[in-house]
Enzyme design. Structure first.
Site, PDB file in Angstrom:
ATOM      1  N   LYS A 282       0.859  -1.311  -0.324  1.00  0.00           N
ATOM      2  CA  LYS A 282       0.162   0.169  -0.154  1.00  0.00           C
ATOM      3  C   LYS A 282       0.305   1.595   0.123  1.00  0.00           C
ATOM      4  O   LYS A 282       1.558   1.609   0.646  1.00  0.00           O
ATOM      5  CB  LYS A 282      -0.940  -0.196   1.148  1.00  0.00           C
ATOM      6  CG  LYS A 282      -2.244  -0.939   1.304  1.00  0.00           C
ATOM      7  CD  LYS A 282      -2.992  -0.740   2.441  1.00  0.00           C
ATOM      8  CE  LYS A 282      -4.544  -1.800   1.862  1.00  0.00           C
ATOM      9  NZ  LYS A 282      -5.458  -1.359   2.872  1.00  0.00           N
ATOM     10  N   GLU A 363     -20.589  -8.217   8.360  1.00  0.00           N
ATOM     11  CA  GLU A 363     -21.104  -7.467   8.822  1.00  0.00           C
ATOM     12  C   GLU A 363     -22.083  -8.844   8.972  1.00  0.00           C
ATOM     13  O   GLU A 363     -23.163  -8.053  10.740  1.00  0.00           O
ATOM     14  CB  GLU A 363     -22.535  -6.228   7.352  1.00  0.00           C
ATOM     15  CG  GLU A 363     -21.657  -5.475   7.086  1.00  0.00           C
ATOM     16  CD  GLU A 363     -20.801  -5.704   6.397  1.00  0.00           C
ATOM     17  OE1 GLU A 363     -19.822  -4.374   5.821  1.00  0.00           O
ATOM     18  OE2 GLU A 363     -20.598  -6.713   5.674  1.00  0.00           O
ATOM     19  N   ARG A 391     -25.720  -4.826   4.792  1.00  0.00           N
ATOM     20  CA  ARG A 391     -26.056  -6.092   4.325  1.00  0.00           C
ATOM     21  C   ARG A 391     -25.810  -7.240   5.544  1.00  0.00           C
ATOM     22  O   ARG A 391     -26.378  -8.092   5.569  1.00  0.00           O
ATOM     23  CB  ARG A 391     -24.140  -5.864   4.301  1.00  0.00           C
ATOM     24  CG  ARG A 391     -23.945  -4.831   3.312  1.00  0.00           C
ATOM     25  CD  ARG A 391     -22.318  -5.116   3.045  1.00  0.00           C
ATOM     26  NE  ARG A 391     -22.032  -5.945   1.796  1.00  0.00           N
ATOM     27  CZ  ARG A 391     -20.706  -6.333   1.416  1.00  0.00           C
ATOM     28  NH1 ARG A 391     -20.596  -5.256   2.051  1.00  0.00           N
ATOM     29  NH2 ARG A 391     -20.695  -6.681   0.218  1.00  0.00           N
TER      30      ARG A 391
END
Length: 614
Positions: A282, A363, A391
């Site tokens: 990253k 979730e 979700r």
């Protein structure tokens, strides 16, 4: 032919232009793109770390594949900036996330190169598999590629899609962009060599040939199959994906263009489900982002990753409340689905590591985990964005509400979210929450009330949701005490005549402003469920018009609840329900978006004047 020292990026307006370059020129182009992304994002805001990590991968993909005929599905889409730059949108990058400009995510209506609209995680494999199946049924030769990160791979939907894909013959390539797992020792010359070997035609033909021979000798075939799996398992961590039916390749260096192009070239010719595991860094090439990739995940315009000095955000208010409450309540448990920083749990996680649970991008699991914890006498607080709670709606009903379990939902990003657009807007929670039995639902109008509501919800012996917006608050003074509100009790902010404005959450401030001009009554309703029905009845008896206003879809929300109550008691007072329109709103400036929806003082005044023209 362009020489290697000449600038390249300005000449690339499509993947066709990219494919005209010599492979030796691609590293130079990669560096130019990195510089462009850093400069661009510092002006518009957006995601830096994730995009800098996939520059080489994106170049290699467009270099090898025939886009847009071949389909790329970028999971979440945080990492799609190089893709946008290469597909004719370089000159529009200065409009990224701005009103009327480019979306921060792939969007089908924006470009034919955006095969699938995204924003939430873990959808890419399902979507790309669907495209691969359709191509197969249509006897087409296009390829479908899903690019997914190691974080998104933690979600159940990704594994459901992998399990299905491995059972089919559709030509699907899944690329795992791994920038977190501790497998760096497997990256290097030997690993890259193995990737080229295992993805090539010789290995594939030898593997298939031996399979045909050994299948006639079942014990020998079973021994050979297991021997191959064990050998591959010793040198590469792909046994799981092999067991699911994929041909696993990797891990390889995701910044090595030669290896990427060679491997992708081989895999494009392979039939059936393929899995390529790459390792990236990253923030690659930009030292501040490399050192602090989380801090540079998303940055504000011209902030260079440094937060602007301002009033505390609602997220920070929640984080402080959580620590304050945890100090007094040893049964408090904090849960988040991979949003520790975004939901304000950093301090809590550090101070109470044994009571903090980040479940990954899962979730559904987060909500049912909270249910199990609540069954054993603990008090879970689930910190989640409004758009992501969608979700886990079944778990909220089935596992929490039906059992009437004491779980507090701290719902961040309620309402519009400005630059992140429709995929991240919390436009529907008041509607989808208020219809659930046993659930108490509140919306905060300022920072201090947010603390009070969180305390109220925590002390309530049942399921409760507190909704608050993104960004900074109103500047209200914060009472450090943990004070609860009376459940179902509204607050009259101003007493007026003829018109009563019943406001929820963020709409209280413009309601009070409009009421001053109109000499109207303004009420902070506080509770979406239960409503203060006694106050509503009193208001209806003493006014000529009721206006309800909420930063939520006007369909089925808090205003609808008030209208339903009045109808149930036979009160026919005129009522105007104000809220978000019945459409998905594109990204833009939050304040401007509210104004365009009529959800500000001027909009309220204009609505009232329709009923009482001068």
């Amino acid at each position: 032919m362009t020489t290697e020292s000449e600038p390249l990026l300005a000449q690339i307006n499509s993947p066709d232009d990219l494919r005209q370059l010599n492979r030796k020129q691609l590293p130079q182009l990669a560096e130019e793109i990195r510089t462009f992304i850093v400069d661009s994002v510092q002006q518009t805001g957006g995601h830096i770390s994730s995009n800098l990590g996939v520059v080489e991968l994106t170049l290699a993909l467009h270099y090898v594949y025939n886009t847009p005929d071949d389909r790329f599905v970028w999971d979440v889409g945080h990492q799609s900036y190089t893709h946008k730059i290469l597909t004719g949108r370089r000159d529009q990058m200065n409009t990224m996330r701005q009103p009327g400009g480019l979306s921060g995510f792939p969007k089908r209506s924006e470009s034919p190169y955006d095969a699938f609209g995204v924003g939430h995680s873990s959808t890419s494999i399902s979507a790309a598999l669907g495209m691969a199946i359709a191509s197969q049924l249509n006897n087409e030769h296009r390829r479908a590629v899903a690019i997914i990160g190691d974080g998104a791979l933690t979600a159940g939907q990704a594994y459901e899609a992998l399990a299905h894909a491995g059972d089919l013959s559709a030509n699907l390539l899944v690329i795992l962009n791994d920038n977190e797992m501790s497998i760096s020792k497997n990256v290097g010359g030997m690993s890259n060599y193995l990737a080229r070997l295992l993805s090539g035609k010789f290995y594939a033909s030898a593997r298939e040939g031996s399979k045909k021979v050994l299948e006639k000798l079942p014990p020998a075939w079973e021994f050979a199959r297991r021997a191959e799996e064990h050998m591959k398992g010793m040198i590469i961590p792909g046994t799981l994906f092999e067991e699911m039916g994929f041909n696993y390749i990797g891990p390889i260096d995701g910044h090595d263009l030669d290896t990427l192009i060679a491997t992708l070239g081989n895999l494009r010719e392979r039939k059936g489900p393929q899995f390529l595991h790459i390792v990236t860094k990253k923030g690659k090439g930009y030292e501040p982002a490399e050192q602090q990739p989380g801090k540079f995940h998303g940055v504000s315009p011209a902030s260079n990753g440094k937060p602007k000095v301002s009033s505390p955000s609602y997220t920070q208010i929640f984080g402080q409340w959580l620590c304050d409450m945890a100090e007094q309540c040893p049964d408090l448990i904090g849960i988040t689905p991979a949003m520790c920083d975004g939901s304000g749990l950093n301090d809590f996680a550090e101070q109470y590591p044994d009571r903090y649970f980040d479940v990954g991008i899962a979730e559904q699991h987060a909500v049912t985990l909270a249910a199990g914890i609540a069954c054993e006498g603990k008090k879970p607080v689930v910190a989640i964005y409004s758009t992501f709670l969608q979700r886990a709606y079944d778990q909220l009903i089935h596992d929490i509400a039906i059992q009437n379990l004491p779980v507090l939902f701290a719902i961040d990003r309620g309402g519009l979210v400005g630059a992140d657009g429709a995929t991240h807007a919390g436009s529907f929670d008041l509607s989808y929450l208020r219809c659930i039995p046993n659930l108490v639902v509140m919306a905060a109008s300022d920072e201090n009330e947010c603390r009070q509501m969180l305390t109220t919800g925590y002390q309530y012996n049942g399921p409760c949701a507190v909704r608050y917006p993104r960004g900074t608050g109103t500047g209200a003074a914060i009472d450090p005490a943990l004070t609860a509100l009376e459940i179902g009790k509204a607050d009259i902010k101003r007493q007026g005549k003829k018109v009563a404005i019943l406001a929820f959450g963020t709409m209280v401030a413009p309601a009070v402003e409009a009421a001053e001009t109109l000499d109207a009554t303004a009420i902070n309703m506080r509770f979406i469920k239960p409503l203060d029905t006694q106050l509503i009845s009193d208001i209806a008896a003493n006014h000529d018009l009721i206006i309800t206003i909420e930063e939520n879809t006007h369909i089925g929300g808090a205003g609808s609840g008030i209208a339903e109550f009045l109808l149930s008691v036979g009160n026919s007072i005129p009522i105007e329900i104000m809220g978000l329109p019945d459409k998905f709103l594109n990204h833009g400036d939050h304040k401007t978006m509210l104004s365009e929806c009529g959800l500000d003082a001027a909009g309220i005044i204009a609505t009232v004047k329709k009923h009482f023209p001068a």
